[in-house]
Write an enzyme that holds these catalytic residues in place. Sequence first.
Site, PDB file in Angstrom:
ATOM      1  N   ASP A  39     -38.215  34.638  -5.900  1.00 16.77           N
ATOM      2  CA  ASP A  39     -40.432  34.444  -6.599  1.00 16.77           C
ATOM      3  C   ASP A  39     -40.511  33.327  -7.044  1.00 16.77           C
ATOM      4  O   ASP A  39     -41.459  33.722  -7.867  1.00 16.77           O
ATOM      5  CB  ASP A  39     -40.750  35.899  -6.912  1.00 16.77           C
TER       6      ASP A  39
ATOM      7  N   ASP B 287     -13.838  12.581  -4.084  1.00 14.83           N
ATOM      8  CA  ASP B 287     -12.985  12.933  -4.037  1.00 14.83           C
ATOM      9  C   ASP B 287     -13.561  15.134  -3.900  1.00 14.83           C
ATOM     10  O   ASP B 287     -12.915  14.992  -2.430  1.00 14.83           O
ATOM     11  CB  ASP B 287     -11.722  12.526  -4.285  1.00 14.83           C
TER      12      ASP B 287
ATOM     13  N   HIS C  62     -10.673  10.700   4.898  1.00 14.36           N
ATOM     14  CA  HIS C  62     -11.226  10.940   3.754  1.00 14.36           C
ATOM     15  C   HIS C  62     -11.284  10.244   2.827  1.00 14.36           C
ATOM     16  O   HIS C  62     -12.763   9.935   1.141  1.00 14.36           O
ATOM     17  CB  HIS C  62     -10.336  12.165   3.713  1.00 14.36           C
TER      18      HIS C  62
ATOM     19  N   GLU D  76      -0.167   9.670  -4.070  1.00 16.19           N
ATOM     20  CA  GLU D  76       0.496  10.403  -4.448  1.00 16.19           C
ATOM     21  C   GLU D  76       0.646  10.784  -3.096  1.00 16.19           C
ATOM     22  O   GLU D  76       1.973  11.332  -2.906  1.00 16.19           O
ATOM     23  CB  GLU D  76      -1.123  11.891  -4.393  1.00 16.19           C
ATOM     24  N   ASP D  77       0.758   9.991  -2.156  1.00 13.86           N
ATOM     25  CA  ASP D  77       0.976  10.330  -0.557  1.00 13.86           C
ATOM     26  C   ASP D  77       1.344   9.722   0.047  1.00 13.86           C
ATOM     27  O   ASP D  77       2.287   9.848   1.625  1.00 13.86           O
ATOM     28  CB  ASP D  77      -0.314  11.216   0.532  1.00 13.86           C
TER      29      ASP D  77
ATOM     30  N   HIS E 291      -6.987   5.729  -3.568  1.00 13.93           N
ATOM     31  CA  HIS E 291      -6.886   6.873  -4.435  1.00 13.93           C
ATOM     32  C   HIS E 291      -6.157   7.951  -3.523  1.00 13.93           C
ATOM     33  O   HIS E 291      -5.313   8.611  -4.950  1.00 13.93           O
ATOM     34  CB  HIS E 291      -8.094   7.930  -4.951  1.00 13.93           C
TER      35      HIS E 291
HETATM   36 MN    MN Z   1      -8.286  12.666  -1.742  1.00 11.66          MN
END
Ligand code: MN
Length: 732
Positions: free
Chosen positions: A256, A136, A45, A73-74, A69
């Site tokens: 159209d 992201d 990712h 957070e993770d 990034h």
């Molecule tokens: Mn991310």
Amino acid sequence: MEQLASRLQSYLTPAEIYEVQRAYQFGVKAHEGQLRLTGDPYIGHPLAVAIILADMKMDVPSVIASLLHDVVEDTDIPVSVIASEFGEEVGMLVDGVTKLTQVHFETKEDAQAANYRKMLMAISGDIRVVMVKLADRLHNMRTVQYLPREKRRRIARETLEIYAPIANRLGMHKFRLELEDLGFATLYPMRYRVLDEAVRKARGNRDNFLEKIDALTRDGLKDEGIEFRLVAREKHLYSLYKKMVTNRLPFSMVYDVYALRLIVKSVDLCYRTLGIVHNMFKPIPGKFKDYIAVPKANGYQSLHTSLMSPFGVPVEVQIRTEEMDQVANDGIASHWLYKSGEGSTQGARAHQRVRDWLNELLDLQTLAGDSSEFLENVKVDLFPDEVYVYSPKGDIMELPAGSTVVDFAYAVHSDVGNHCAAARVDRQLAPLSTPLNNGSTVEIITTEAAAPNPRWLNFVVTSKARTSIRHYLKSLDSENARLLGKRMLERELQNHGSDLESLSPQAMPNLLKDLQMDSVDILLESIGLGQQLAPIIAKNLTGISVVPTSREREKKGARQGLLHTFSKVTPNWLLGDQDAASSSRTPLVIRGTEGVVVSYARCCRPIPGDQIRGFLSTGKGVVVHVFSCPNTRSFKKNPDRWLDLSWDPTDGLNFPVDIRIEVVNQKGILAVMATAIADMGSNIDNVSIDNLDGHNSVTNITLDVRDRVHLARIIKKLRNIRGVNRITRKRG
Ligand code: MN
């Protein structure tokens, strides 16, 4: 990683590519063992996000930050580690993206969505943070089908309401179009399918038609020797859908329209190409626009024209250069194009570059004379003067930068401001003076007893808070003055064996008339403020005729009132030894809660337990001095302005007092003394140190105490400290 490296090779040096590879390895390790919902390793990712940014030729810190990034957070790795590994700039970008990720969004009405967008921009601080976040989000939307339904819908709604408009703001149209179509497909899968089907069917005819036009154009331009690239513009599904909904039109009516774009090598060729197509097909009058000579406010440049095709159908044509096409697609991102030779400091000037870009646009706009609100909006978004915070209900409030908890409370409602006692900022108790940060949730705790404090005026920034506090204090002052005045008058009446209730019925009305006052309250207030003297008013009310009649006063033209009339007449009971005076008369009781009408002299700083007396200062009320203060010398000269006072302090109040401590200089002695004072339940307001010589110094401390006993205990404790020689309380 090879895919990324091959893109980077087109604009970065080998050393820079090596840095990016190092960041990739760092990311692989950090996310080790984590999988995406697709079942692939997580690093796929951030890598995809980095590729999106590399396609736009974003600078090295942005690409590295995109690889890292999600690390903060993770994983357990903090920003500080990233900053020390890859530099402060990368750390700052990763920190910004992490903060954006943590912002909680609830769909609200349009105004809230707009505030939310502004808040995101304000939190980002650096526009590159927004770009990493957009990339992201783009990759998340490309893989959104793996998420559970509810989460998918929430992210899609947020994309349509927040992120696509931000991309639009920044002129990043390629991003915007893809975000919108992905959001549309996720949120309204049925409508998307139906529309997609319809476009597919119509495209058969369309492609056929465009091929013919293409062939005609190609022939025409080739004859002139012009190299070009032809792009058939597909109207994207979400804008078709919105057009159908807002204009209530059937699909055939919105679809159209045939559109194509011719991309050529130079500005000169743009105009030559225009001439050629106008020669081949009949231009439709009034449809030509020259956005090359007069660019749009966001920097967009192109030639627009509409032609009548040989098949009787109009065709929209855009003609532009490659560079113009890139600006049209990538917007602000196209201004990050790496320029070789700028070295590694180029990223540090990113913010400056955005300002330059805005200034360029400003110039363009001045030239074009077009007052589009685009520019103003972008400017406000990128460099906000506001701070955006949440109410506990999740509403976003906009306040001027630097606003504090108290400003917030008054912005909610003046009653909330007037009764705010404490606050929770992001669920933590915080002082009322705390400046607010973007994205914080602010909850105000009110109590009935809480009231505005004059000290708040030192930190509030909004005029609403300032005005409300001033207004409250003013009404409070007059209320306090009235209460004090009443007590002073009652005390004097007592000395005459009377009270307010047992006065003769005409006494008060007559006096008020003489003084030209409308009410008893006004009289009491002026006594409290020292403008009228209670002993004289009391004498007058109890029938001792010392007041000239109104007629006499009118003759003299005296408007000054009683005080003026009696300035030279000192009543007997005020003369002589003041000890005698105080023993014979009831002193006025000081509780410490009288507000501004009773103040404490800074020369001697009286505290409960001290013998005190008060000076009636015109307009200021009573100023309390210690009995022995040298400044009470004027007592003899001006006895009618001095009052006998006694203490009855309300529980929980503290009074400042000055002490002077002679110490032998040694390391840390001030800390030891400060600890001793804190241990005794006192606060230090102020400290100053005078060096006497190399060995001895004097420490002057202003501290808060309850009363004389409290002070005596503190002094005793300080005396026990080694190195403390002498302690005295300063009086006058
Ligand atoms: Mn991310």
